[in-house]
Design a protein around this motif. Structure first.
Motif, PDB file in Angstrom:
ATOM      1  N   ARG A 137     -44.228  37.412  13.493  1.00  0.00           N
ATOM      2  CA  ARG A 137     -45.166  38.500  13.084  1.00  0.00           C
ATOM      3  C   ARG A 137     -46.297  38.905  14.716  1.00  0.00           C
ATOM      4  O   ARG A 137     -46.791  39.501  14.065  1.00  0.00           O
ATOM      5  CB  ARG A 137     -44.620  39.564  11.932  1.00  0.00           C
ATOM      6  CG  ARG A 137     -43.535  40.172  11.439  1.00  0.00           C
ATOM      7  CD  ARG A 137     -43.473  40.934  10.153  1.00  0.00           C
ATOM      8  NE  ARG A 137     -43.893  39.681   9.231  1.00  0.00           N
ATOM      9  CZ  ARG A 137     -44.006  40.222   7.976  1.00  0.00           C
ATOM     10  NH1 ARG A 137     -44.417  41.430   7.378  1.00  0.00           N
ATOM     11  NH2 ARG A 137     -44.076  38.871   6.697  1.00  0.00           N
ATOM     12  N   ALA A 138     -46.959  37.683  13.524  1.00  0.00           N
ATOM     13  CA  ALA A 138     -48.541  37.498  13.899  1.00  0.00           C
ATOM     14  C   ALA A 138     -48.242  37.381  15.793  1.00  0.00           C
ATOM     15  O   ALA A 138     -49.169  37.640  16.249  1.00  0.00           O
ATOM     16  CB  ALA A 138     -49.302  36.309  13.244  1.00  0.00           C
ATOM     17  N   GLU A 139     -47.423  36.309  15.925  1.00  0.00           N
ATOM     18  CA  GLU A 139     -47.409  36.283  17.483  1.00  0.00           C
ATOM     19  C   GLU A 139     -47.505  37.945  18.207  1.00  0.00           C
ATOM     20  O   GLU A 139     -48.208  38.793  18.953  1.00  0.00           O
ATOM     21  CB  GLU A 139     -46.216  35.383  17.736  1.00  0.00           C
ATOM     22  CG  GLU A 139     -47.230  33.878  18.046  1.00  0.00           C
ATOM     23  CD  GLU A 139     -45.699  32.789  17.498  1.00  0.00           C
ATOM     24  OE1 GLU A 139     -44.799  33.176  18.662  1.00  0.00           O
ATOM     25  OE2 GLU A 139     -45.933  31.788  17.160  1.00  0.00           O
ATOM     26  N   LEU A 140     -46.045  38.271  17.550  1.00  0.00           N
ATOM     27  CA  LEU A 140     -45.804  39.855  18.360  1.00  0.00           C
ATOM     28  C   LEU A 140     -46.872  40.925  17.820  1.00  0.00           C
ATOM     29  O   LEU A 140     -47.368  41.587  18.896  1.00  0.00           O
ATOM     30  CB  LEU A 140     -44.836  40.041  17.717  1.00  0.00           C
ATOM     31  CG  LEU A 140     -43.402  40.113  17.892  1.00  0.00           C
ATOM     32  CD1 LEU A 140     -42.821  40.499  17.814  1.00  0.00           C
ATOM     33  CD2 LEU A 140     -42.946  40.577  19.906  1.00  0.00           C
TER      34      LEU A 140
ATOM     35  N   PRO B  74     -53.130  55.987  12.078  1.00  0.00           N
ATOM     36  CA  PRO B  74     -53.055  54.754  11.043  1.00  0.00           C
ATOM     37  C   PRO B  74     -52.914  54.479  11.166  1.00  0.00           C
ATOM     38  O   PRO B  74     -52.418  52.539  11.129  1.00  0.00           O
ATOM     39  CB  PRO B  74     -53.623  55.908   9.886  1.00  0.00           C
ATOM     40  CG  PRO B  74     -53.361  56.993  10.270  1.00  0.00           C
ATOM     41  CD  PRO B  74     -52.892  57.688  11.501  1.00  0.00           C
ATOM     42  N   ARG B  75     -51.293  54.338  11.517  1.00  0.00           N
ATOM     43  CA  ARG B  75     -50.476  52.773  12.203  1.00  0.00           C
ATOM     44  C   ARG B  75     -50.498  51.836  12.923  1.00  0.00           C
ATOM     45  O   ARG B  75     -50.445  50.342  12.864  1.00  0.00           O
ATOM     46  CB  ARG B  75     -49.437  53.439  11.881  1.00  0.00           C
ATOM     47  CG  ARG B  75     -47.903  52.524  12.179  1.00  0.00           C
ATOM     48  CD  ARG B  75     -46.968  52.488  10.787  1.00  0.00           C
ATOM     49  NE  ARG B  75     -45.754  51.668  11.128  1.00  0.00           N
ATOM     50  CZ  ARG B  75     -45.555  50.213  10.420  1.00  0.00           C
ATOM     51  NH1 ARG B  75     -46.426  50.066   9.938  1.00  0.00           N
ATOM     52  NH2 ARG B  75     -44.220  49.743  10.921  1.00  0.00           N
TER      53      ARG B  75
ATOM     54  N   ASN C   2     -41.728  34.020   9.650  1.00  0.00           N
ATOM     55  CA  ASN C   2     -41.185  35.557   9.448  1.00  0.00           C
ATOM     56  C   ASN C   2     -42.664  35.841   9.959  1.00  0.00           C
ATOM     57  O   ASN C   2     -42.739  36.531  10.470  1.00  0.00           O
ATOM     58  CB  ASN C   2     -40.857  35.699   7.966  1.00  0.00           C
ATOM     59  CG  ASN C   2     -40.668  37.438   8.985  1.00  0.00           C
ATOM     60  OD1 ASN C   2     -41.297  38.249   8.636  1.00  0.00           O
ATOM     61  ND2 ASN C   2     -39.232  38.212   9.527  1.00  0.00           N
ATOM     62  N   LEU C   3     -43.697  35.602   8.833  1.00  0.00           N
ATOM     63  CA  LEU C   3     -45.270  35.091   9.295  1.00  0.00           C
ATOM     64  C   LEU C   3     -45.267  34.817  10.785  1.00  0.00           C
ATOM     65  O   LEU C   3     -46.162  36.199  11.136  1.00  0.00           O
ATOM     66  CB  LEU C   3     -45.798  34.992   8.383  1.00  0.00           C
ATOM     67  CG  LEU C   3     -45.668  35.682   6.652  1.00  0.00           C
ATOM     68  CD1 LEU C   3     -46.372  34.591   5.445  1.00  0.00           C
ATOM     69  CD2 LEU C   3     -46.799  37.234   6.456  1.00  0.00           C
TER      70      LEU C   3
ATOM     71  N   LYS D  46     -53.144  43.374   9.921  1.00  0.00           N
ATOM     72  CA  LYS D  46     -52.478  44.579   8.692  1.00  0.00           C
ATOM     73  C   LYS D  46     -50.964  43.540   8.508  1.00  0.00           C
ATOM     74  O   LYS D  46     -50.134  44.669   8.692  1.00  0.00           O
ATOM     75  CB  LYS D  46     -52.814  45.892   8.189  1.00  0.00           C
ATOM     76  CG  LYS D  46     -54.064  45.779   7.773  1.00  0.00           C
ATOM     77  CD  LYS D  46     -54.509  46.794   7.346  1.00  0.00           C
ATOM     78  CE  LYS D  46     -55.658  47.632   6.536  1.00  0.00           C
ATOM     79  NZ  LYS D  46     -56.195  48.458   6.378  1.00  0.00           N
ATOM     80  N   ILE D  47     -50.875  42.240   8.817  1.00  0.00           N
ATOM     81  CA  ILE D  47     -49.080  42.356   9.096  1.00  0.00           C
ATOM     82  C   ILE D  47     -47.928  42.398   7.700  1.00  0.00           C
ATOM     83  O   ILE D  47     -47.516  42.988   8.180  1.00  0.00           O
ATOM     84  CB  ILE D  47     -49.465  40.644   8.961  1.00  0.00           C
ATOM     85  CG1 ILE D  47     -47.937  39.793   9.751  1.00  0.00           C
ATOM     86  CG2 ILE D  47     -48.827  39.736   7.749  1.00  0.00           C
ATOM     87  CD1 ILE D  47     -48.196  37.898  10.337  1.00  0.00           C
TER      88      ILE D  47
END
Length: 89
Positions: free
Chosen positions: A25-28, A55-56, A21-22, A64-65
């Motif tokens: 998310r990092a790739e995306l 800010p998002r 999952n990490l 900020k994964i």
């Protein structure tokens, strides 16, 4: 003896599922950041296009994964017109 990991996500996570999952998310996040940078958009304009707060967008661009789910990142990529493919091995 020092434990060795295949990648940083394996070292950071408590389970193989969390590591996958990490990684996704990092790739995306990386691909979304590239699309934003390539477009030349400001954070404010990006926020408007993604219907999120500035800010998002800042959190996204600063990697900020932990603040993003896989679902939210998939939705952002789709909103930006990106294509996502899934390969299961």
């Amino acid at each position: 003896m020092t434990e060795r990991f295949e990648n940083v996500f394996d070292a950071l996570s408590d389970s193989p599922e969390e590591a996958v999952n990490l990684k996704l998310r990092a790739e995306l996040m990386r691909e979304i950041r590239h699309k934003i940078e390539d477009s030349g958009w400001t954070q404010s304009l990006t926020a408007e296009k993604l219907n999120v707060s500035q800010p998002r967008v800042s959190d996204l661009l600063n990697g900020k994964i932990s603040k993003f789910s896989l679902d939210s990142l998939v939705n952002m990529m789709a909103t930006l017109g990106g294509e996502i493919s899934l390969e299961v091995a």
